[in-house]
Motif scaffolding. Structure first.
Motif, PDB file in Angstrom:
ATOM      1  N   PRO A 159      -4.356 -12.041  16.254  1.00 22.18           N
ATOM      2  CA  PRO A 159      -4.312 -11.356  14.958  1.00 22.18           C
ATOM      3  C   PRO A 159      -4.649  -9.878  15.133  1.00 22.18           C
ATOM      4  N   MET A 160      -4.074  -9.037  14.285  1.00 18.22           N
ATOM      5  CA  MET A 160      -4.381  -7.605  14.315  1.00 18.22           C
ATOM      6  C   MET A 160      -5.784  -7.411  13.747  1.00 18.22           C
ATOM      7  N   ARG A 161      -6.553  -6.576  14.391  1.00 20.45           N
ATOM      8  CA  ARG A 161      -7.909  -6.281  13.921  1.00 20.45           C
ATOM      9  C   ARG A 161      -7.804  -5.408  12.670  1.00 20.45           C
ATOM     10  N   THR A 162      -8.507  -5.792  11.623  1.00 21.67           N
ATOM     11  CA  THR A 162      -8.442  -5.042  10.371  1.00 21.67           C
ATOM     12  C   THR A 162      -9.693  -4.213  10.114  1.00 21.67           C
ATOM     13  N   THR A 163     -10.595  -4.180  11.061  1.00 24.75           N
ATOM     14  CA  THR A 163     -11.796  -3.353  10.938  1.00 24.75           C
ATOM     15  C   THR A 163     -11.972  -2.557  12.220  1.00 24.75           C
ATOM     16  N   GLN A 164     -12.779  -1.546  12.124  1.00 26.63           N
ATOM     17  CA  GLN A 164     -13.100  -0.742  13.297  1.00 26.63           C
ATOM     18  C   GLN A 164     -14.584  -0.460  13.288  1.00 26.63           C
TER      19      GLN A 164
ATOM     20  N   ARG B 178     -19.554   0.415   2.986  1.00 28.00           N
ATOM     21  CA  ARG B 178     -18.219   0.196   2.417  1.00 28.00           C
ATOM     22  C   ARG B 178     -18.224   0.421   0.906  1.00 28.00           C
TER      23      ARG B 178
END
Length: 102
Positions: free
Chosen positions: A9-14, A45
């Motif tokens: 899966p693509m990482r959605t956080t950094q 956030r």
């Protein structure tokens, strides 16, 4: 690209490393300790979401009110106000916008 990479899966956080003044860091930790937030990241956030909302409100105001007013003044449809009166009205408007956000 290999089939193995397609399945990840693509990482959605950094992850970021930030430095805050002591007072702000203590406030973040207190928000978590109180149970208001589950983590320090959630506090940050939420603060950034508030900043995004404020910026959007200012942009909307500029587009919907300031630009049309400037265009009306330039076209001679509206008489310009003295600078000091305009400054006072602007500060009052900003104060109301800030109060509405709270």
């Amino acid at each position: 690209m290999s089939d193995n990479l397609k399945e990840l899966p693509m990482r959605t956080t950094q992850s970021l490393s930030i430095t805050l003044p002591i007072e702000m860091a203590e406030m973040v930790k207190a928000k978590v300790a109180s149970g208001e937030y589950a983590s320090e990241s959630e506090v940050i956030r939420d603060g950034l979401r508030t900043l995004i909302a404020r910026d959007a409100a200012i942009e909307k105001w500029l587009v919907e009110e300031v630009v049309p007013t400037i265009e009306a003044v330039d076209a001679g449809r509206v008489k310009a106000r003295p600078l000091e009166e305009t400054r006072e009205r602007l500060h009052a408007r900003i104060d109301r916008m800030v109060a509405d956000r709270r």
